[in-house]
Design a protein around this motif. Sequence first.
Motif, PDB file in Angstrom:
ATOM      1  N   PHE A 130       0.815  -1.219   0.000  1.00 57.35           N
ATOM      2  CA  PHE A 130       0.000   0.000   0.000  1.00 57.35           C
ATOM      3  C   PHE A 130       0.850   1.271   0.000  1.00 57.35           C
ATOM      4  O   PHE A 130       0.600   2.217   0.752  1.00 57.35           O
ATOM      5  N   ASP A 141      -0.936   4.677  -0.516  1.00 54.73           N
ATOM      6  CA  ASP A 141      -1.703   5.214   0.608  1.00 54.73           C
ATOM      7  C   ASP A 141      -0.838   6.099   1.503  1.00 54.73           C
ATOM      8  O   ASP A 141      -1.349   7.028   2.142  1.00 54.73           O
ATOM      9  N   TYR A 142       0.444   5.818   1.557  1.00 54.89           N
ATOM     10  CA  TYR A 142       1.338   6.570   2.436  1.00 54.89           C
ATOM     11  C   TYR A 142       2.002   7.763   1.727  1.00 54.89           C
ATOM     12  O   TYR A 142       2.747   8.506   2.369  1.00 54.89           O
ATOM     13  N   SER A 177      -1.622   9.960   3.004  1.00 49.47           N
ATOM     14  CA  SER A 177      -2.580  10.485   2.026  1.00 49.47           C
ATOM     15  C   SER A 177      -3.934  10.817   2.645  1.00 49.47           C
ATOM     16  O   SER A 177      -4.779  11.433   1.994  1.00 49.47           O
TER      17      SER A 177
END
Length: 360
Positions: free
Chosen positions: A164, A167-168, A199
């Motif tokens: 992910f 997302d970061y 995010s």
Amino acid sequence: MRRTKAKKQRQNNKRKKQRSKVYEHLFEFLLSFERLVFTCTVAHHWWRFIVNGTFTDSDWIRHFRMTQTTFMYLGNALKDHIKKANTSLRYAIDPERRVAITLWRLATNAENRTIAQLFGVGISTVCTVVHQSYEVSRPDGVFRIPRFGAADGTHIPIQGPKEFQNDYYNRKGFHSVVLQGFVDHQYKFMNVNFGFPGSVHDARVFVNSQLYKLGSKGLLCPQVQRQIGGKSVPVVILGDSAYPALTWLMKPFSDNRLQTPGRRAYNYHHSRARMVVENAFGRLKGRWRILLKRNDTRIQKLPNLVIACCVLHNLCESSGEDFDTHLMNEVDQTADACETGSDNDDACVVRNAFVEYFEL
């Protein structure tokens, strides 16, 4: 055939017993030697004689971010939680050195290899000691029930995780995790929330935090009201334009250039009061440099590290430790707020009462 198999089995069992006795005698023989047989020779001179023998308070603050008096207080508070017993193979690292290793790591973000050489321990030992100290330094829940102050969020840089990654990745162009802090007028954190990917919008972090739950239940601010311009105004906290306007949280008006004189005056006083949380984040990251640079700690263990830094920051502020403002030069304090349109009608009434007050 059966007799042959049974005979072989007895011979195998006999050999196993003989080997077991040999290993027992060998282990007892090794234990009779000095500790240096099992560990590498390390130097403790810098910690034992230089730090404890020649460091002044200014040296302690520069390297450990606190005076020796505060350091000893912290060591005594954590001693029962981090103290280890000696074994027949090696002597345990004393609690004071464990605390010093952790503070040095947080304050300098130095490599484990460098810290190991300074404090006379193994490289892997540095990692173990630091993470154990993080765990015992983390409080359960809020630090104390908040009464007034300002809330904001900041990004803690990290290495992009394997899963992910998008997302970061935040709006500023790097991977991070969001730290939301609620700060009083003395730069101390009363409540923190950490763990949302970079995010995620500040408003979403806020509505999913314990701070929002306390405020929604009326448990955040004292139930005291004051009449301003014929309107009842409660005690409120402050947030930037990314937060929703609530009866207990005031945000500034957008586009200050197009506002009335009263609204501009409100924005001015709001900004001056809310700077306390921005300064607190600056002092937090300036004091504990590990939060300023890209962090390679695993995501699962990062909350312990960050919240431990907040606890140590509060300790330094409560103890009146000097803070070198030059440490804030590398801290990015630019605003990162996105306007959100979810404003409560009752909150607008309260905000307009402040506007009328500042117009007088």
